[in-house]
Write a protein that holds these residues in place. Structure first.
Motif, PDB file in Angstrom:
ATOM      1  N   LEU A 159       5.165  -8.747   2.577  1.00  0.00           N
ATOM      2  CA  LEU A 159       6.259  -8.975   3.411  1.00  0.00           C
ATOM      3  C   LEU A 159       6.799 -10.575   3.351  1.00  0.00           C
ATOM      4  CD1 LEU A 159       7.938  -7.649   5.388  1.00  0.00           C
ATOM      5  CD2 LEU A 159       6.376  -8.280   7.229  1.00  0.00           C
ATOM      6  N   ARG A 202       0.800  -1.265   0.141  1.00  0.00           N
ATOM      7  CA  ARG A 202      -0.141   0.025  -0.130  1.00  0.00           C
ATOM      8  C   ARG A 202       0.888   1.317   0.040  1.00  0.00           C
ATOM      9  NH1 ARG A 202      -3.366  -2.940  -1.596  1.00  0.00           N
ATOM     10  NH2 ARG A 202      -5.283  -3.328  -0.620  1.00  0.00           N
ATOM     11  N   VAL A 246       2.360   4.987   0.787  1.00  0.00           N
ATOM     12  CA  VAL A 246       2.125   5.728   2.189  1.00  0.00           C
ATOM     13  C   VAL A 246       2.501   7.024   2.013  1.00  0.00           C
ATOM     14  CG1 VAL A 246       3.201   6.101   4.594  1.00  0.00           C
ATOM     15  CG2 VAL A 246       2.384   3.802   3.682  1.00  0.00           C
ATOM     16  N   ALA A 247       3.425   7.242   1.092  1.00  0.00           N
ATOM     17  CA  ALA A 247       3.863   8.539   0.556  1.00  0.00           C
ATOM     18  C   ALA A 247       4.656   8.362  -0.925  1.00  0.00           C
ATOM     19  CB  ALA A 247       4.971   9.009   1.597  1.00  0.00           C
ATOM     20  N   TYR A 284       6.154   2.756   0.319  1.00  0.00           N
ATOM     21  CA  TYR A 284       5.222   1.581   0.390  1.00  0.00           C
ATOM     22  C   TYR A 284       5.129   0.926   1.814  1.00  0.00           C
ATOM     23  CZ  TYR A 284       3.575   2.680  -4.012  1.00  0.00           C
ATOM     24  OH  TYR A 284       3.078   3.274  -5.383  1.00  0.00           O
ATOM     25  N   SER A 285       4.239   0.382   2.277  1.00  0.00           N
ATOM     26  CA  SER A 285       3.770  -0.547   3.218  1.00  0.00           C
ATOM     27  C   SER A 285       3.685  -1.755   2.753  1.00  0.00           C
ATOM     28  CB  SER A 285       2.850  -0.324   4.395  1.00  0.00           C
ATOM     29  OG  SER A 285       1.595  -0.152   3.676  1.00  0.00           O
ATOM     30  N   TRP A 286       4.449  -2.764   3.159  1.00  0.00           N
ATOM     31  CA  TRP A 286       4.585  -4.273   3.038  1.00  0.00           C
ATOM     32  C   TRP A 286       3.273  -4.913   3.937  1.00  0.00           C
ATOM     33  CZ3 TRP A 286       7.396  -5.585  -1.058  1.00  0.00           C
ATOM     34  CH2 TRP A 286       8.382  -5.070  -1.291  1.00  0.00           C
ATOM     35  N   LEU A 287       1.897  -5.245   3.280  1.00  0.00           N
ATOM     36  CA  LEU A 287       0.948  -5.902   4.001  1.00  0.00           C
ATOM     37  C   LEU A 287       1.756  -7.503   4.213  1.00  0.00           C
ATOM     38  CD1 LEU A 287      -1.808  -4.264   2.704  1.00  0.00           C
ATOM     39  CD2 LEU A 287      -0.512  -3.594   4.524  1.00  0.00           C
ATOM     40  N   PRO A 288       0.942  -8.261   4.825  1.00  0.00           N
ATOM     41  CA  PRO A 288       1.230  -9.707   5.040  1.00  0.00           C
ATOM     42  C   PRO A 288       2.067 -10.281   4.070  1.00  0.00           C
ATOM     43  CG  PRO A 288      -0.519  -9.322   6.519  1.00  0.00           C
ATOM     44  CD  PRO A 288      -0.549  -7.894   5.464  1.00  0.00           C
TER      45      PRO A 288
END
Lengths: 582, 582
Positions: A49, A35, A37-38, A42-46
Motif C-alpha cells: 500500500l 496477497r 484474494v480472488a 489482490y489485497s495490499w499489505l502495508p
C-alpha cells in the motif's frame, strides 16, 4: 515515524507462489506486498500500500501541475449512460454487471468517459468555461477472461483516468500534449524505462493515440523499435516505407507458366529456379493474394477483400484488424469459394479479382513498375513478370503484412527489432464521439453551440507497482527506485546484543527525526535472515548496525549495486539525508 | 498552490436540489461539493474531494498513532468467506451481489471481517505475533432500501474499518479502549459535537459495543441523554433503575372486581376511579401484560412470551427485539388465541400465564411488594392489589418498556431527554465468532492453540463530510472546521480594477508561499456574487481585497461569527498564518 519489523504485519515467504510466473508476481508475494484474494483480486499489505500510494502521489502531483483537477466518481454506475454510447453492449463479457434490489442494471466502471462528459455538461455551458481537464485516481473493474501475473492484469485495479474537454481540435492537441508531457515526467520520476508507441485505437474510436510501454520481457504487448533512433511503435501502427517506383518500359512481358504441384510459395520458387528461366527467384519476388471477408458494422452481408503481399510475408491479422476497423474480418469458407468460382485456390491472380469486381489492395512494397510472380487464375499455372501499372492496377494500398526484425525503420534510421512491454499509460484523442452521444455543447460567443472535443488518458497505477518490479529486481529480490520505495532506509540491527539494539533504535530515531521514512529490523532473528529479507523487500539503501558500531561506524549498502561503505555514526544522518534527498 | 475560482471546476447553485431534505445535502450540492450520479451514488467534485481527503488524513494519523497498520482489500469479494460465516445469507437484499463471466458468485464488500480474519490466519501463526490491529480506508457498498440525504446514507461510501486481533479478552478490551480513545481524538480534531452511546450489537453478535453519534436534529438515530450528566445511550440500551422493594405485609388483599367495558387502560382507570375504592388510580398503577411469540434461530416452533409493563407505557419493539436477539419476535394471531383459550384478550393476568407455563417477564419497575391492577383472566374482570412476591412471582425482568423524556437517568443524575444523532463511528467487541468460523488460532507457548478474539471498528468517512456539514452551517451556507476545510483561506478580489486583481494575486501568492492553501476568487463577477459564493462554500476565513487596499489594508472575515477586522497588508500574511495554524 519508525516502522518496526517486530510488529509490522509482514511475513516474507521463501517459496514462490505456485500460481506465479513473472518475477514481479513472485517477488511482490514473497516480499509480502500483496496477497491474492480472488482471481485478479489482490489485497495490499502495508508495504504494498505504501508503494501504491507513493506512485499515486507522483501521478497526482504531475496532473495537478498542469492544471488538471481531481474529482472522484462512484465505481458502481447506472447502465443508462453506457447504453447511450453503446458501450453497455460493446463491452460484452468484459465488464461486471449487476442489479440492485429493485432490479435496476448497474456496472462496475471500467472507464468513465460517459460520466465525465455528463458531469461537464451538467456544470458548464459557456465557451468561456473551457478548456477543462478532470481526473480521478480510482478503483476500476474489468472482468478479464484471463487475469494474470498478479497485479499486472487484475480484475480490480487502480487507474488514473483523465479527460480533457476542448472547444477546438487545436485545443485537444494542446491538452493531449500536456498529458504526454506530464506522463513523461511521471514515468521519469518513477525511474522507468519506457517507450512511447503509436497505437491503434482499440474499441474506442478516434484519432491520435499513443501508448506508454514499460520495456519488459514479460510484457503482454509486443512492439518494434529502431536500432538507431527513438522510433518505437506497436506492430499495428508500423508503416512500411514504399520503395521507389520503377520503370515499366524495360520489363519483359508477362508470361504464363505451367507450374504443376506448386500450391505453396516454397514449391513455386523451387519450381521456377529449377525451370532455368535465366534468373533466380526468391519468395520476395512472388505476390501472394490473400482473400478475406469484411463485415461493416450493422451490415448483414460481408464483402470480399483481396490483399496482395510479397510471398515471403504473411498477412498479420492484428494489423489487418486494426487497418479495417470498425469492419470485422473473417476467413473464407469452402462455400465462399464455391460461390465465387473465379477464385482458383492457390493460383489466385490480380486478373480474375479485378475482372470480378473484388476490391484489391496491395502491400506498400507493390509499387508501380514492380514485376511479380503470381497466380494465373488457373490451376497449376502462374504468371511471371506481371507488372504493377502495366498488367494490373490495384485499388489501393493496405499496410498489413507482418513486420519483421531487420525491416527498415519507418523513420529511415536503422532497422526494427522486436521487444515486449507492459502498457502503463495510454493517451488518446477521443474527438467528439462522447460529446455527440450526450450533446455536450458550449454556447459560443455568437450564441451558437460548439460541440466539445474530448481526450481520454489513462495510467495503470496499480499495474505500475508490478511494472516497476519487473524492471527493477534481481535474483535476491526487489529493488525500488527512491520515489517509489515503501521506506527511504532499511536499518538492520545485525546482532542480538543490547548495545546494537540500542544503537539501531537511536539511529532510526535520528533518521526519522530528519524526516526520513525508516524501516527498522529490530527482530530477534539472525543477521542472515534479516539481510535476506532486506534484499527481498528492496528498500534501495540498507543501513547495517553491526560489529562496527563499537568502533563508531555503520555500514551503508546500496541494494542495487551491492556496494558497501562504512560511515561514521556521527556523520551518518547527514550522509543518508543527502543520499535520499539527492 | 493557489486554486483560482476562474478555472476551478465548480458551479454553485442558487436553488436547493429537488430531492434534498436535510441541510447538508442541500448545501453540499448547492456549493458544488458533490453531484448525484445514481440513487445513493455521488461524485466528489474538487471541493468535496478535498474535504473527504482531509477527513481521511485525520483518521489515518490517529489510527497510525496507536500502531494500527493500514492495508487495503478488494471491494469485489468472493462469496465463500461470507458463506462460511453465514453473512452471505444474513445480509439478504442489503448487499450487492454479482456473478463473473464464469458464473462465480461475488459481492461488493459491506464490511470485511471475513477477509481480515483470513488474512491474519494466512500470515500469523504464533502467539508472539499478536496482538495486531489492521485497518483500511475503503469504498464500501450496501444496497440500502432507502438511500437518503445525499451522502449521509449512500449505497457507495467511504469507510475506515479496522479489526483487532488479540489472544485474550483483556487484550481485546485494551484494543477496544485504544480505538475508543483514537475515535475521541479524531472526532475532537474534526470539531464535532458527539456522544458515545451504549449500543446493541445489531446483526453482528458480540459483547461490548458503543456508537459515536454526531448530534444533529436530522439524524436517523434517536438516543437519550441526561440533563445533568454525560450519560447518553441508544434507546435500546437504556437501563431502567429498579425502585426499592416494598413491604408486602401492609398491602390489602387482592380483590377481583367486575369491570365491564374496560378493554383499555384508560377505560379501566376511569371505571376504577368512578367506583369509589377509596383512592385514585392512574395508568401507572395498572400492569399490562403483552404477549408475543419468540422464534429462536433455526427453530421451527415459536414459544409464547408474556411481558408485564406498567399500563402507562407501551412495549418498545426496538428495545424488545434488541433484548431477545438473536430470537425473532412476532405478534400473536387470532389462531394463537384460539389455541390458548386461557388467554382472555384484554383481561390477561399473571395467574393464567403462570398456571399455563407461559414465560412471564416484567418491567424493572415491577419489584417485589408493588401492588397492581391487572387482568383477572376472565372477561370484564380485573384484580386490584395483586402484589408481586405475594400473589404472583414473575420468571424474571425484561427492560423493554418505552423510554420517555423525563425518565430518571440510569446514572442517577438528572432526567433523560431525547435527541437525534448521526452514527459516525461504531466500536464493537466481536469476540470469537469470526475466529471460530475460520479456526483462527495462534500456537501458544505450550504449543496449544489459542483461539483469537476480534474487535471490529468503523468510521463513516464520507458520511462525516455530511455530518460535519449538518453541525456546521447557517442559512447562508457551509462553515467548515479548520481541519476539514477544502482551503485555509478564501481570498476574494472585491472589485474589477486591475490594482485589486494584482493585489489579490500578490497576496494569494505570498499566502501560498507561506504554506497555506488558498482559494482565490479572481473571477470577473460582482463582489456580491463572490461574497455569496464564499459564504456558501464555507472556508472559515475570508480575506477581502477591496477598496481598503489603496490604504494598505485588507479585511479578514470570520465565516462563522461574521466578525471583520482590517489588517495591514504588510502584516496580513503573518496574521493569517497564526490564525490558521492556531
Amino acid at each position: 515515524m519508525i516502522t518496526r519489523m517486530s510488529s509490522l504485519f509482514l511475513r516474507t515467504l521463501r517459496e514462490d507462489p505456485a500460481d506465479a510466473e513473472v518475477p514481479s508476481h513472485k517477488l511482490l508475494v514473497r516480499a509480502g506486498y500483496v496477497r491474492r484474494v480472488a482471481p485478479g483480486g489482490y489485497s495490499w499489505l502495508p508495504l504494498g500500500l505504501r508503494v501504491l500510494r507513493n506512485i499515486e502521489q507522483v501521478v497526482r502531483e504531475e496532473m495537478d501541475a498542469f492544471g488538471a483537477q481531481e474529482i472522484q466518481f462512484p465505481a458502481l454506475l447506472p447502465k443508462e449512460p453506457y447504453e447511450a454510447t453503446n458501450r453497455w453492449t460493446e463491452y460484452g463479457p468484459n465488464i461486471f454487471r449487476l442489479k440492485d434490489r429493485k432490479g435496476a442494471d448497474y456496472l462496475l466502471g471500467p472507464t468513465h468517459e460517459e460520466l465525465f462528459a455528463l458531469t461537464v455538461k451538467g456544470e458548464y455551458s459557456s465557451y468561456k468555461d473551457y478548456p477543462v481537464t478532470l481526473y480521478q485516481i480510482q478503483t476500476k473493474y474489468r472482468d478479464e477472461a484471463r487475469p494474470r501475473a498478479g497485479i499486472l492484469r487484475g480484475r480490480e485495479f487502480v487507474m488514473k483516468d483523465s479527460y480533457s474537454f476542448d472547444l477546438t481540435d487545436e485545443g485537444l492537441s494542446h491538452s493531449y500534449k500536456q498529458h504526454r508531457d506530464a506522463y513523461i515526467r511521471i514515468f521519469d520520476r518513477l525511474g522507468m524505462e519506457y517507450v512511447i508507441v503509436s497505437a491503434t485505437s482499440g474499441a474506442m474510436g478516434g484519432s491520435a493515440s499513443e501508448e506508454f510501454l514499460a520495456v519488459a520481457p514479460t510484457g503482454e504487448d509486443t512492439f518494434v523499435r529502431s536500432t538507431e533512433s527513438d522510433y518505437a511503435a506497436n506492430v499495428e501502427a508500423v508503416t512500411t516505407p514504399a520503395p521507389p517506383e520503377q520503370s515499366i518500359e524495360d520489363k519483359p512481358a508477362a508470361q504464363v507458366h505451367h507450374t504443376p504441384n506448386t500450391p505453396t510459395i516454397e514449391s513455386l520458387v523451387d519450381f521456377l529456379n529449377a525451370a532455368d528461366l535465366g534468373r533466380t527467384f526468391t519468395a520476395a519476388d512472388t505476390l501472394k493474394n490473400v482473400l478475406v471477408k469484411l463485415t461493416q458494422p450493422g451490415a448483414k452481408e460481408s464483402t470480399l477483400l483481396a490483399i496482395g503481399v510479397p510471398g515471403d510475408r504473411e498477412v498479420d491479422f492484428k494489423r489487418l484488424e486494426a487497418a479495417v476497423s470498425p469492419a470485422e474480418v473473417s476467413m473464407l469458407e469452402e462455400s465462399d469459394f464455391a460461390k465465387n468460382s473465379f477464385l482458383v485456390k492457390g493460383y489466385i491472380g490480380p486478373g480474375a479479382l479485378q475482372a470480378n469486381g473484388v476490391r484489391y489492395l496491395v502491400d506498400p512494397r507493390v509499387v508501380r513498375g514492380t514485376a511479380w510472380v503470381t497466380g494465373a487464375d488457373k490451376a497449376d499455372h502462374h504468371v511471371v513478370d506481371l507488372v504493377q501499372g502495366r498488367d494490373f492496377t490495384p485499388d489501393g494500398v493496405i499496410d498489413v503484412a507482418e513486420v519483421r526484425e531487420g525491416d527498415p525503420s519507418p523513420d529511415g534510421k536503422g532497422v526494427l527489432v522486436a521487444a515486449r512491454g507492459i502498457e502503463i499509460g495510454h493517451i488518446f484523442q477521443l474527438g467528439r464521439k462522447y460529446a455527440d452521444a450526450f450533446a455536450l455543447d458550449a454556447l459560443g460567443p455568437d450564441s451558437k453551440p460548439i460541440r466539445i472535443t474530448m481526450g481520454s488518458y489513462g495510467i495503470g497505477v496499480s499495474r505500475l507497482v508490478a511494472a516497476i518490479a519487473e524492471q527493477s529486481h534481481d535474483e535476491r529480490g526487489l529493488i525500488w527506485p527512491r520515489n517509489v520505495s515503501p521506506f527511504d532506509l532499511h536499518v538492520v540491527v545485525a546482532g542480538k546484543d543490547e548495545a546494537l539494539a540500542a544503537g539501531g533504535e537511536k539511529l532510526a530515531g535520528e533518521l526519522s527525526a530528519a524526516g526520513l521514512k525508516v524501516l527498522l529490523d529490530d527482530r530477534k532473528a539472525s543477521p542472515g535472515v534479516k539481510f535476506a529479507d532486506a534484499e527481498l523487500i528492496g528498500v534501495p539503501t540498507i543501513v547495517v548496525v553491526g560489529r562496527g558500531l563499537a568502533n563508531g561506524v555503520v555500514e551503508v549498502k546500496d541494494r542495487r549495486s551491492g556496494e558497501r561503505v562504512e560511515v561514521a555514526v556521527d556523520e551518518v544522518v547527514e550522509h543518508l539525508r543527502a543520499l535520499v534527498r539527492g
